[in-house]
Write a protein that holds these residues in place. Sequence first.
Motif, PDB file in Angstrom:
ATOM      1  N   UNK A  97       0.832  -1.215   0.000  1.00  0.00           N
ATOM      2  CA  UNK A  97       0.000   0.000   0.000  1.00  0.00           C
ATOM      3  C   UNK A  97       0.859   1.254   0.000  1.00  0.00           C
ATOM      4  N   UNK A  98       0.311   2.317  -0.554  1.00  0.00           N
ATOM      5  CA  UNK A  98       0.943   3.636  -0.545  1.00  0.00           C
ATOM      6  C   UNK A  98      -0.072   4.675  -0.099  1.00  0.00           C
ATOM      7  N   UNK A  99       0.441   5.754   0.507  1.00  0.00           N
ATOM      8  CA  UNK A  99      -0.419   6.829   1.000  1.00  0.00           C
ATOM      9  C   UNK A  99      -0.055   8.120   0.273  1.00  0.00           C
ATOM     10  N   UNK A 144      -4.631  -1.855   1.529  1.00  0.00           N
ATOM     11  CA  UNK A 144      -5.289  -0.623   1.976  1.00  0.00           C
ATOM     12  C   UNK A 144      -6.510  -0.890   2.862  1.00  0.00           C
ATOM     13  N   UNK A 145      -7.292  -1.909   2.517  1.00  0.00           N
ATOM     14  CA  UNK A 145      -8.531  -2.163   3.279  1.00  0.00           C
ATOM     15  C   UNK A 145      -8.220  -2.575   4.720  1.00  0.00           C
ATOM     16  N   UNK A 146      -7.258  -3.473   4.877  1.00  0.00           N
ATOM     17  CA  UNK A 146      -6.899  -3.963   6.222  1.00  0.00           C
ATOM     18  C   UNK A 146      -6.406  -2.811   7.089  1.00  0.00           C
ATOM     19  N   UNK A 165     -17.400  -1.803   8.201  1.00  0.00           N
ATOM     20  CA  UNK A 165     -16.888  -2.943   7.440  1.00  0.00           C
ATOM     21  C   UNK A 165     -16.612  -2.504   5.999  1.00  0.00           C
ATOM     22  N   UNK A 166     -15.369  -2.180   5.722  1.00  0.00           N
ATOM     23  CA  UNK A 166     -15.019  -1.611   4.413  1.00  0.00           C
ATOM     24  C   UNK A 166     -15.219  -2.590   3.258  1.00  0.00           C
ATOM     25  N   UNK A 167     -15.293  -3.888   3.573  1.00  0.00           N
ATOM     26  CA  UNK A 167     -15.510  -4.846   2.474  1.00  0.00           C
ATOM     27  C   UNK A 167     -16.912  -4.676   1.883  1.00  0.00           C
ATOM     28  N   UNK A 168     -17.782  -3.948   2.607  1.00  0.00           N
ATOM     29  CA  UNK A 168     -19.140  -3.688   2.091  1.00  0.00           C
ATOM     30  C   UNK A 168     -19.185  -2.448   1.194  1.00  0.00           C
ATOM     31  N   UNK A 169     -18.087  -1.696   1.164  1.00  0.00           N
ATOM     32  CA  UNK A 169     -18.060  -0.483   0.326  1.00  0.00           C
ATOM     33  C   UNK A 169     -17.559  -0.879  -1.059  1.00  0.00           C
ATOM     34  N   UNK A 170     -18.491  -0.897  -2.031  1.00  0.00           N
ATOM     35  CA  UNK A 170     -18.144  -1.361  -3.375  1.00  0.00           C
ATOM     36  C   UNK A 170     -17.416  -0.282  -4.174  1.00  0.00           C
ATOM     37  N   UNK A 171     -16.826  -0.740  -5.280  1.00  0.00           N
ATOM     38  CA  UNK A 171     -16.093   0.142  -6.195  1.00  0.00           C
ATOM     39  C   UNK A 171     -16.981   1.310  -6.634  1.00  0.00           C
TER      40      UNK A 171
END
Lengths: 126, 363
Positions: free
Chosen positions: B45-47, B151-153, B162-168
């Motif tokens: 990941x990068x910021x 990035x999600x973790x 729960x970021x896995x619920x945020x779709x593209x």
Amino acid sequence: MDHKKFKFTKDHEWLNLQEDLAIVGITDYAQSQLGDIVFVEMPELSSKLTASESFGAIEAVKTVADLFAPVSGKVIEINENLDTSPDLINSDPYNKGWIVKLKINNNDEINQLMNYDEYQEFTLDN
Amino acid sequence: MKSKKTPLYRNHIELNAKMVDFAGYQMPIQYKGIKEEHNHVRSSAGLFDVSHMGEIIVSGNKAEDFLDRMLINDVKKIQTWDAQYSAMCNENGGIIDDLIVYRYPEHYMLVVNASNIQKNFDWLIANKDDHVDIFNLSEKINIVAIQGPASRIILSKLIDFDLSKLEFYKFMETPFSGKIITISRTGYTGELGYEIYAGDDQIIKIWNDILNIGDGKVFPAGLGCRDTLRMEMNYPLYGNDLNEKTNPIEAGLSWITKLNQREFVGSNRINMFKKNYTNKSVCLEMIDKGIPRKDYSIKLDNIEIGHITSGTYSPSLSKGIAIGLINKDLAVIGSVLDVEIRNKKMKCKIVKPPFYKNGTLLS
């Protein structure tokens, strides 16, 4: 070899002079300004260079810089390691990152070059 | 004119960034090096600090109709909490800017390129009526982008969602350090990633929190690798691949140009272009050694057929890549062409986009 004994140009190249031969590279300042170097366009072996004319180019990721002949002379050797590892110029600009070896035509041109202290001052002014 | 600083300026200096002037802002071009940062975004990941980008708020009871007339993509198709990639054109069909529209419950936010903030704002104001309000909040809203498979973790550790619920291309609001911030599943790298919109205090805190909690999994990343990452995905850059003299059809933006039963500023001209245009955007990969750069000539049998609009060294492919604009009849995948690099012809071939095919964008 101690790079503080080298000669320097306004185009940020260094010369390690050994009688009528000169090993040429770019300075640590130049490589840090360019960033990651990814390709070096070399002159042909035996080609004749004229002082301050372009004889090749250094490609970094973001930008490209011309290489200018520090003095007139004939190319007698090129650093073939740069073909596979151009990043040697980043990691070791004064030694393993050398670019070409020249046979010098005219020793008078050497008098135009800066010594280490003069070059340091020149980069500060830039 | 003195260039502006983002709220993260001091953080960049402390991280030993090499700073450059970009669109009137002092921005970090690199920290450790473009290649290293690029590879870290692809593998971990990068910021990025992208606070220089502009935010324009459009509200009022006619905001949707207004944006439908101003933008080339169909803004009526998006729901609340959807983002949409779009562009704004002039009457001639030339591109004023490419942008992202965010549909909030009570307003829209347009995220625009830093160099075009005033131009966009002026164009919107010139075209608006009494039922629309337009505000330039570019100085108040900052953006950091965390991009890469990790990035999600990393971001999940900092917010209660729960970021896995945020779709593209969806976004959300969440409380953070006493204020509401926006998190959107968007980016410019081709990797899984999020863009975070917040005020000064919150942006500094989330920048520091991400780097502290990231534990080496996330590096600060500069605009240098932002460019190489977007190039590998064939994402266009305004000022290079897009400008007021190019139309969306030749620039490769047909996929966001919705002409069916819609009229928008520039649509008449774009309809004409669609029937009869001469140039097409193509992806070029170098066969010979050498790095293609913007404005280099593209030739076939010594005849100029176009030019490079963006070119770079690709750290993932370890070769030169470019986006070029060439005669459309010659834009055939697999064709071998020449790029003129310092008066020498270097071979390249037309390839299918994107250049980099292993991005985690949709994971």
